[in-house]
Structure formats: C-alpha cells, structure tokens
Design a protein around this motif. Structure first.
Motif, PDB file in Angstrom:
ATOM      1  N   PHE A 153       0.539  -1.157   0.236  1.00  0.00           N
ATOM      2  CA  PHE A 153      -0.093   0.270  -0.118  1.00  0.00           C
ATOM      3  C   PHE A 153       0.738   1.152   0.166  1.00  0.00           C
ATOM      4  CE2 PHE A 153      -2.395   3.577   2.308  1.00  0.00           C
ATOM      5  CZ  PHE A 153      -3.983   3.543   1.684  1.00  0.00           C
ATOM      6  N   LEU A 154       0.464   1.871  -0.496  1.00  0.00           N
ATOM      7  CA  LEU A 154       1.021   3.619  -0.699  1.00  0.00           C
ATOM      8  C   LEU A 154       0.062   4.687  -0.276  1.00  0.00           C
ATOM      9  CD1 LEU A 154       3.221   5.507  -1.386  1.00  0.00           C
ATOM     10  CD2 LEU A 154       2.723   5.234  -4.220  1.00  0.00           C
ATOM     11  N   LEU A 155       0.282   5.451   0.312  1.00  0.00           N
ATOM     12  CA  LEU A 155      -0.520   6.328   0.199  1.00  0.00           C
ATOM     13  C   LEU A 155       0.212   7.538  -0.201  1.00  0.00           C
ATOM     14  CD1 LEU A 155      -2.875   8.764   1.223  1.00  0.00           C
ATOM     15  CD2 LEU A 155      -1.356   8.540   3.687  1.00  0.00           C
ATOM     16  N   LEU A 156      -0.077   8.426  -0.784  1.00  0.00           N
ATOM     17  CA  LEU A 156       0.242   9.792  -1.591  1.00  0.00           C
ATOM     18  C   LEU A 156      -0.813  10.822  -1.034  1.00  0.00           C
ATOM     19  CD1 LEU A 156       0.202   8.743  -5.786  1.00  0.00           C
ATOM     20  CD2 LEU A 156       1.978   8.656  -4.162  1.00  0.00           C
ATOM     21  N   ASP A 157       0.198  11.161   0.115  1.00  0.00           N
ATOM     22  CA  ASP A 157      -0.369  12.475   0.858  1.00  0.00           C
ATOM     23  C   ASP A 157       0.681  13.864   0.737  1.00  0.00           C
ATOM     24  OD1 ASP A 157      -2.633  14.050   2.002  1.00  0.00           O
ATOM     25  OD2 ASP A 157      -1.866  12.789   4.305  1.00  0.00           O
ATOM     26  N   ILE A 158       0.761  14.312  -0.056  1.00  0.00           N
ATOM     27  CA  ILE A 158       2.261  14.789  -0.796  1.00  0.00           C
ATOM     28  C   ILE A 158       1.783  16.082  -1.067  1.00  0.00           C
ATOM     29  CG2 ILE A 158       2.366  13.503  -2.563  1.00  0.00           C
ATOM     30  CD1 ILE A 158       5.305  14.178  -0.103  1.00  0.00           C
ATOM     31  N   TRP A 159       2.801  16.978  -1.832  1.00  0.00           N
ATOM     32  CA  TRP A 159       2.795  18.002  -2.917  1.00  0.00           C
ATOM     33  C   TRP A 159       2.740  16.998  -4.143  1.00  0.00           C
ATOM     34  CZ3 TRP A 159       1.973  19.662   1.696  1.00  0.00           C
ATOM     35  CH2 TRP A 159       2.772  20.379   2.356  1.00  0.00           C
ATOM     36  N   THR A 160       1.449  17.981  -5.044  1.00  0.00           N
ATOM     37  CA  THR A 160       0.918  16.962  -5.954  1.00  0.00           C
ATOM     38  C   THR A 160       2.629  17.029  -7.066  1.00  0.00           C
ATOM     39  OG1 THR A 160       0.210  19.005  -6.777  1.00  0.00           O
ATOM     40  CG2 THR A 160      -1.694  17.795  -6.153  1.00  0.00           C
ATOM     41  N   PRO A 161       2.841  18.081  -6.683  1.00  0.00           N
ATOM     42  CA  PRO A 161       4.114  17.571  -8.126  1.00  0.00           C
ATOM     43  C   PRO A 161       4.813  16.198  -7.412  1.00  0.00           C
ATOM     44  CG  PRO A 161       4.142  20.011  -7.581  1.00  0.00           C
ATOM     45  CD  PRO A 161       2.804  19.627  -6.622  1.00  0.00           C
ATOM     46  N   GLY A 191      -2.918  19.233 -10.486  1.00  0.00           N
ATOM     47  CA  GLY A 191      -1.822  19.161 -10.238  1.00  0.00           C
ATOM     48  C   GLY A 191      -1.457  17.722  -9.924  1.00  0.00           C
ATOM     49  N   TYR A 192      -2.225  16.696 -10.014  1.00  0.00           N
ATOM     50  CA  TYR A 192      -2.004  15.483 -10.552  1.00  0.00           C
ATOM     51  C   TYR A 192      -1.867  15.296 -12.162  1.00  0.00           C
ATOM     52  CZ  TYR A 192      -3.123  14.008  -5.673  1.00  0.00           C
ATOM     53  OH  TYR A 192      -2.736  14.103  -4.488  1.00  0.00           O
ATOM     54  N   GLN A 193      -2.629  16.019 -13.019  1.00  0.00           N
ATOM     55  CA  GLN A 193      -2.623  15.733 -14.043  1.00  0.00           C
ATOM     56  C   GLN A 193      -1.410  14.685 -15.084  1.00  0.00           C
ATOM     57  OE1 GLN A 193      -5.455  16.857 -15.511  1.00  0.00           O
ATOM     58  NE2 GLN A 193      -4.807  14.000 -16.742  1.00  0.00           N
TER      59      GLN A 193
END
Ligand code: SAM
Length: 223
Positions: A153-161, A191-193
């Motif tokens: 599992f990976l949680l991406l809770d980070i500045w979008t870049p 930002g997530y594009q």
C-alpha cells in the motif's frame, strides 16, 4: 454518526480526534487561494508548522483498506506531523498480529522539524504505534529509492508535483494487487494531471477510481 471500522482503544481514539481538531483549526487560518507554488521555499515556510493532516474519514477508509488487504508493508509519501501514519501503524500492527508476520510503515518527511514533531506524537500514541514506523527524513526521491520490501500500500499525501515521482520510486517494489490512495484529487486535478496520465495510460498496470470524499480521494489498484 457514520459507522467506523477503526479498532482502537479509547485513549488513542481521543488522541486522534484531538490531532484532527488541531489540524482543522490551523487549516481554517490558511488563505488557500493566496498560496505560493507548492514546490517553492515560500510554500514550505508557510507549511512548516502546519499539520495538514489527512481528513479523519479518509484516514479511517485507508485503515479499512489496509485491514482488508492485510497490508504489512505500507509506504507513506508525506508524513508531516504523522497523523495519518498512526492509522497506518495501527493497521500494520493489527495485521502483523493477525497474520503472524512482521509489518512496517515506511514514512517519509523532508522537513526535519516536522519529522521530529511526528516522532513526539507517535511516542504519545504509544509504543505499539511507534515500533511500527521506519521514518526516513529527506526528499522522498531518495528516501523511497531503496529498501522498501514488497509494498502492499502507498499513501500519496504529498504536494502534487511529488506524487508521480513518489509512485515511480515505489513502483518497482509494488506487489500485484497493491493499493495506492491519493488525496485531494478533485480539488487539485490540474496538479495531479501527470500522475493521472501515467496511471491511466494503456498497459500501465494501474486502474483508478475517484471516490467522492471532500476534495476527492483516488484509489488506484496495481494489477
Ligand atoms: C499533506 S502533508 C502530509 C500529511 C500527513 N500525511 C498526515 O495526514 O498527517 C505533506 C507533507 O509532505 C512533505 N513533503 C513535501 N515534499 C516532500 C519531499 N520531496 N519528500 C518528502 N516529504 C515531502 C511536506 O513537508 C508535508 O509535511
């Protein structure tokens, strides 16, 4: 009251509640429309004393997924003061016990002062939580580049870049069936594009769905 899947004793529940409260109070004082770009020093200066914790309902969903997939190797990109990390560590500890195997949460934070505060908070959360966490201080492009093990599992809770670099750093270690969750995907679609393009590309191995939580929460499966 909405049902919760969280299995936690009472002191920890109240502690989490208080941490989320502090985070929301801070966030109410931030002028979100007037912030400098996410990768600037000015942005980091503003965020250095902020929790900006993952919302409580999202933390509980993440915990629920982790219990469901029996995750024992969990990576968090963006730790801040470590509120979401407590949920990850709780699920990891419970999965380790249920599956009779070791478990760990690899957390990463580039700001040393934030990392230090996270460690204090985990100590308050208790030894069971603290013992689960491998905190890597520094830029995730380096801290997540090695020694992950097979990641569930990976949680991406980070500045979008930083989202796509984080996914690319972890991807070689992802097991098939691994789950990736990314926060604020509706609020920060632009930002997530690059992450969306990468994940949605034909043959990427990823499948993505957007869940209608506040600001959006994407759940991606690595097939
Ligand atoms: C949204 S906050 C994380 C909140 C945390 N998950 C929680 O729920 O408590 C994102 C954090 O990522 C950190 N960060 C930003 N760029 C980073 C990088 N390149 N490497 C590691 N951490 C970074 C920031 O300093 C910030 O504390």
């Amino acid at each position: 009251m909405a049902p919760s899947a969280l299995i936690a004793d009472e002191p920890l529940r109240s502690f989490l509640q208080a941490l989320h409260g502090q985070s929301l109070t801070q966030e109410a004082g931030v002028e979100w429309s007037a912030l400098p770009p996410q990768t600037s020093d000015a942005f980091d200066d503003i965020m250095r004393d902020k929790f900006i914790a993952l919302d409580q309902d999202k933390c509980e969903l993440v915990y629920h997924i982790l219990r469901s997939i029996k995750a024992t190797t969990i990576v968090e990109a963006g730790t801040s003061f470590g509120v979401s990390t407590i949920y990850l560590a709780l699920a990891a500890a419970q999965n380790a016990h249920a599956e009779s195997k070791p478990a760990k949460v690899i957390a990463t934070e580039k700001e040393p002062s934030k990392a230090a505060r996270a460690q204090e908070i985990w100590a308050q959360a208790g030894k069971k939580i603290e013992d689960m966490i491998d905190l890597r201080i520094g830029d995730l492009r380096e801290t997540l580049a090695k020694d992950l093990g097979e990641v569930d599992f990976l949680l991406l809770d980070i500045w979008t870049p930083l989202s796509l670099p984080a996914l690319k750093a972890v991807q070689p270690s992802l097991r098939r069936g691994a789950v990736i969750v990314a926060d604020n995907t509706l609020k920060a679609t632009q930002g997530y594009q690059d992450l969306f393009d990468y994940v949605d590309a034909e043959g990427s191995g990823f499948k993505r769905v957007t869940l209608p939580y506040t600001g959006g929460l994407d759940m991606v499966i690595y097939q």
